[in-house]
Design an enzyme around this catalytic site. Structure first.
Site, PDB file in Angstrom:
ATOM      1  N   GLY A  17       0.647   8.713  -3.770  1.00 33.09           N
ATOM      2  CA  GLY A  17       0.431   7.751  -4.855  1.00 33.09           C
ATOM      3  C   GLY A  17      -0.913   7.982  -5.529  1.00 33.09           C
ATOM      4  N   ASP A  81       8.860  15.078  -2.844  1.00 36.34           N
ATOM      5  CA  ASP A  81       8.643  16.532  -2.919  1.00 36.34           C
ATOM      6  C   ASP A  81       7.879  17.138  -1.736  1.00 36.34           C
ATOM      7  OD1 ASP A  81       9.882  16.402  -5.435  1.00 36.34           O
ATOM      8  OD2 ASP A  81       7.998  15.742  -6.312  1.00 36.34           O
ATOM      9  N   ARG A  85      10.984  19.417   3.458  1.00 33.33           N
ATOM     10  CA  ARG A  85      12.219  18.607   3.397  1.00 33.33           C
ATOM     11  C   ARG A  85      12.503  18.307   1.924  1.00 33.33           C
ATOM     12  NH1 ARG A  85      13.648  13.331   3.478  1.00 33.33           N
ATOM     13  NH2 ARG A  85      15.565  12.865   4.624  1.00 33.33           N
ATOM     14  N   ASP A 121      -1.784   9.932   3.983  1.00 34.54           N
ATOM     15  CA  ASP A 121      -1.298  10.491   5.251  1.00 34.54           C
ATOM     16  C   ASP A 121      -0.068  11.380   5.084  1.00 34.54           C
ATOM     17  OD1 ASP A 121       0.434   8.420   4.839  1.00 34.54           O
ATOM     18  OD2 ASP A 121       0.376   7.674   6.899  1.00 34.54           O
ATOM     19  N   THR A 143      -6.611   7.094  -0.846  1.00 32.02           N
ATOM     20  CA  THR A 143      -5.552   6.078  -0.897  1.00 32.02           C
ATOM     21  C   THR A 143      -6.188   4.711  -1.124  1.00 32.02           C
ATOM     22  OG1 THR A 143      -3.921   4.783   0.328  1.00 32.02           O
ATOM     23  CG2 THR A 143      -5.470   5.973   1.675  1.00 32.02           C
ATOM     24  N   ILE A 144      -5.496   3.868  -1.875  1.00 32.68           N
ATOM     25  CA  ILE A 144      -6.007   2.499  -2.043  1.00 32.68           C
ATOM     26  C   ILE A 144      -5.855   1.718  -0.743  1.00 32.68           C
ATOM     27  CG2 ILE A 144      -5.521   2.385  -4.529  1.00 32.68           C
ATOM     28  CD1 ILE A 144      -3.156   0.444  -3.737  1.00 32.68           C
ATOM     29  N   ASP A 145      -4.947   2.161   0.140  1.00 31.49           N
ATOM     30  CA  ASP A 145      -4.624   1.365   1.336  1.00 31.49           C
ATOM     31  C   ASP A 145      -5.723   1.416   2.404  1.00 31.49           C
ATOM     32  OD1 ASP A 145      -2.151   1.032   0.095  1.00 31.49           O
ATOM     33  OD2 ASP A 145      -1.295   2.761   1.125  1.00 31.49           O
ATOM     34  N   ASP A 147      -5.868   3.280   4.884  1.00 30.23           N
ATOM     35  CA  ASP A 147      -5.216   3.304   6.199  1.00 30.23           C
ATOM     36  C   ASP A 147      -5.254   4.684   6.852  1.00 30.23           C
ATOM     37  OD1 ASP A 147      -3.520   4.586   4.459  1.00 30.23           O
ATOM     38  OD2 ASP A 147      -1.706   3.537   5.079  1.00 30.23           O
ATOM     39  N   ARG A 180      -2.050 -26.533  -7.094  1.00 32.79           N
ATOM     40  CA  ARG A 180      -0.938 -25.742  -6.574  1.00 32.79           C
ATOM     41  C   ARG A 180      -1.365 -24.853  -5.408  1.00 32.79           C
ATOM     42  NH1 ARG A 180       1.434 -23.349 -12.278  1.00 32.79           N
ATOM     43  NH2 ARG A 180       2.693 -25.155 -12.812  1.00 32.79           N
ATOM     44  N   MET A 187      -0.981  -4.845  -2.157  1.00 28.85           N
ATOM     45  CA  MET A 187      -0.443  -3.639  -1.499  1.00 28.85           C
ATOM     46  C   MET A 187      -1.174  -3.366  -0.190  1.00 28.85           C
ATOM     47  SD  MET A 187       0.360  -0.942  -4.540  1.00 28.85           S
ATOM     48  CE  MET A 187       1.950  -0.950  -5.341  1.00 28.85           C
ATOM     49  N   GLY A 188      -0.950  -2.167   0.369  1.00 31.74           N
ATOM     50  CA  GLY A 188      -1.658  -1.797   1.600  1.00 31.74           C
ATOM     51  C   GLY A 188      -0.779  -1.192   2.670  1.00 31.74           C
ATOM     52  N   ARG A 189       0.541  -1.149   2.397  1.00 34.01           N
ATOM     53  CA  ARG A 189       1.510  -0.649   3.387  1.00 34.01           C
ATOM     54  C   ARG A 189       1.356  -1.389   4.718  1.00 34.01           C
ATOM     55  NH1 ARG A 189       2.573   5.425   4.058  1.00 34.01           N
ATOM     56  NH2 ARG A 189       0.483   5.356   4.920  1.00 34.01           N
ATOM     57  N   GLU A 240       1.484  -6.791   1.594  1.00 32.09           N
ATOM     58  CA  GLU A 240       2.921  -6.482   1.475  1.00 32.09           C
ATOM     59  C   GLU A 240       3.562  -6.176   2.827  1.00 32.09           C
ATOM     60  OE1 GLU A 240       3.348  -3.005  -1.012  1.00 32.09           O
ATOM     61  OE2 GLU A 240       2.167  -1.761   0.330  1.00 32.09           O
ATOM     62  N   ILE A 291      -0.908  -2.425 -10.507  1.00 33.42           N
ATOM     63  CA  ILE A 291      -2.193  -2.682 -11.173  1.00 33.42           C
ATOM     64  C   ILE A 291      -3.332  -2.264 -10.240  1.00 33.42           C
ATOM     65  CG2 ILE A 291      -3.725  -4.600 -11.839  1.00 33.42           C
ATOM     66  CD1 ILE A 291      -1.284  -5.915 -13.080  1.00 33.42           C
ATOM     67  N   GLN A 292      -3.090  -2.434  -8.925  1.00 36.25           N
ATOM     68  CA  GLN A 292      -4.127  -2.094  -7.937  1.00 36.25           C
ATOM     69  C   GLN A 292      -4.414  -0.592  -7.865  1.00 36.25           C
ATOM     70  OE1 GLN A 292      -3.178  -4.839  -4.233  1.00 36.25           O
ATOM     71  NE2 GLN A 292      -1.405  -4.561  -5.539  1.00 36.25           N
TER      72      GLN A 292
HETATM   73  O1  F6P Z   1       0.020   4.119  -0.671  1.00 36.73           O
HETATM   74  C1  F6P Z   1      -0.287   3.525  -1.885  1.00 36.73           C
HETATM   75  C2  F6P Z   1       0.769   2.521  -2.273  1.00 36.73           C
HETATM   76  O2  F6P Z   1       0.396   1.934  -3.493  1.00 36.73           O
HETATM   77  C3  F6P Z   1       1.067   1.442  -1.238  1.00 36.73           C
HETATM   78  O3  F6P Z   1       0.077   0.433  -1.209  1.00 36.73           O
HETATM   79  C4  F6P Z   1       2.422   0.975  -1.675  1.00 36.73           C
HETATM   80  O4  F6P Z   1       3.123   0.419  -0.587  1.00 36.73           O
HETATM   81  C5  F6P Z   1       3.077   2.245  -2.150  1.00 36.73           C
HETATM   82  O5  F6P Z   1       2.026   3.154  -2.459  1.00 36.73           O
HETATM   83  C6  F6P Z   1       3.952   2.084  -3.368  1.00 36.73           C
HETATM   84  O6  F6P Z   1       4.583   3.290  -3.631  1.00 36.73           O
HETATM   85  P1  F6P Z   1       5.357   3.599  -4.978  1.00 36.73           P
HETATM   86  O7  F6P Z   1       4.335   3.952  -6.026  1.00 36.73           O
HETATM   87  O8  F6P Z   1       6.245   4.737  -4.647  1.00 36.73           O
HETATM   88  O9  F6P Z   1       6.105   2.351  -5.351  1.00 36.73           O
END
Ligand code: F6P
Length: 366
Positions: A17, A81, A85, A121, A143-145, A147, A180, A187-189, A240, A291-292
């Site tokens: 990503g 890709d 595989r 990863d 990666t933004i995550d 992780d 409210r 995000m963040g997997r 997420e 957006i993130q």
């Molecule tokens: O690994 C970066 C990430 O943005 C995750 O936070 C998210 O779960 C995933 O990629 C989303 O992937 P895609 O762009 O394929 O929807």
């Protein structure tokens, strides 16, 4: 593929990503390669697809100019890709084939003496597999995550945090004006870094992360309790990958040919619906989504990417292949790519950040 006695030409690709800082790292690699070592640089387009299909572009110093502040990647990227595989259609049927030899031949066709693979990863796992097949290669983590095991921080994360924090700040006003509960899904997997740090920075009241499974009764109790004490708005930041104590992660879709086919998403609505139903407090849900991943990189990400690039080129010139550059404390170091495989960097449920959050009254719904 044997490593040449003299390195003259290197390749670079961005896989997985996109995230803020990719152009900054491309710039740093290209400038170091050309100005410090007099190398030629070729970019492979769309991640590993460029290697498989031989899609390239030369990278001159002028290509690296004016891109430091730009989000995305001038090389394009892909989180599918995988050369080991790769989907092909045989007699009308889709099958997965190992086309890594073809990808390696394309490196040779382009006279590439060493490759720099920038990725998360999934892409760095592929990089390690290519290295095992003899490709002289160095990895750079992104990666933004945040992780990725083996580096304290990846570039992209800090900018994503800033984006999420600003969004939550904006939701605070509606939460307060309308009394409210506002649920924000980030995000963040399978790691809760974005939720935890953006939640902390923006004064979130409840933060739900994969590392601390939540109990929806406890989450609703926090919302009710706040109303009882006159705090009539509640901000709930949900990663997420957040998991209920009794239940499963919420999967949005499966992307079959991706290195990690599972796409998470939807837990924000699940949590928001339950809060409204059980507490009677009007609730709205915002999913921040891609957006993130966008926008101009923050100061931190520009500098981290700019520090990773030269270190990767130095490793190539020293022929220290099969390694990944990383940040350890304040220093740029490098570790074997092998060590990065199969492990993810997760939030420690009893770590300092979680303790700090609890000290200031954040609930993790546990
Ligand atoms: O690994 C970066 C990430 O943005 C995750 O936070 C998210 O779960 C995933 O990629 C989303 O992937 P895609 O762009 O394929 O929807």
């Amino acid at each position: 593929m044997k490593s040449k006695a003299v390195i003259k030409r290197i390749g670079i690709l961005t896989g997985g990503g996109d995230c803020p800082g990719l152009n900054a790292v491309i710039r740093a690699v290209v400038k170091t390669a050309i100005f410090q070592y007099g190398l030629e640089v070729v970019g492979f387009l769309e991640g590993y697809l460029g290697m498989i299909r031989n899609m390239t572009r030369p990278l001159e110093a002028s290509d690296a100019s004016g891109i430091l502040h730009q989000g995305g990647t001038i090389l394009s990227t892909s989180n599918r890709d995988n050369p080991f595989r790769f989907p092909v259609t045989v007699r009308g049927k889709k099958i997965f084939k190992d086309v890594s030899d073809q990808a390696i031949r394309n490196l040779q066709k382009n006279k590439v003496d060493a490759l720099i693979a920038v990725g998360g990863d999934g892409s760095l796992t592929i990089a390690y597999q290519l290295f095992q097949k003899g490709v002289p290669l160095v990895g750079i983590p992104k990666t933004i995550d945040n992780d990725l095991w083996g580096t304290d921080v990846t570039f992209g994360f800090n900018t994503a945090l800033q984006t999420a924090m600003e969004a939550i700040d904006k939701l605070q006003t509606t939460a307060a004006s309308h009394h409210r509960a506002m649920v924000v899904e980030v995000m963040g997997r399978y790691a809760g870094w974005i939720a935890l740090e953006a939640g902390l920075a923006s004064g979130g009241d409840v933060i739900l992360i994969p590392e601390i499974p939540y109990d929806i009764d406890k989450v609703c109790e926090v919302v009710k309790e706040r109303h009882r004490y006159g705090k009539r708005s509640t901000i709930v930041v949900v990663a997420e990958g957040a998991i209920p104590q009794k239940g499963e992660v919420v999967v949005k879709k499966l992307v079959e040919d991706s290195t990690d086919p599972v796409r998470l998403g939807g837990v924000g609505y699940k949590v928001g619906n339950e809060i409204e139903k059980r507490t009677g407090v009007e609730t709205r849900v915002t999913v921040l989504g891609h957006i993130q991943r966008g926008g101009s990189p923050s100061v931190f990400d520009r500098i981290l990417a700019t520090r990773f690039g030269p270190r990767a080129v130095d490793l190539v010139m020293k022929k220290r292949f099969g390694r990944m550059v990383c940040l350890r404390g304040l220093n740029i170091e490098d570790i074997p790519l092998k060590n990065v495989q199969g492990d993810q960097r997760k939030v420690l449920p009893n770590g300092d950040l979680v303790k700090t959050a609890r000290s200031v009254g954040v609930s993790f719904g546990d």
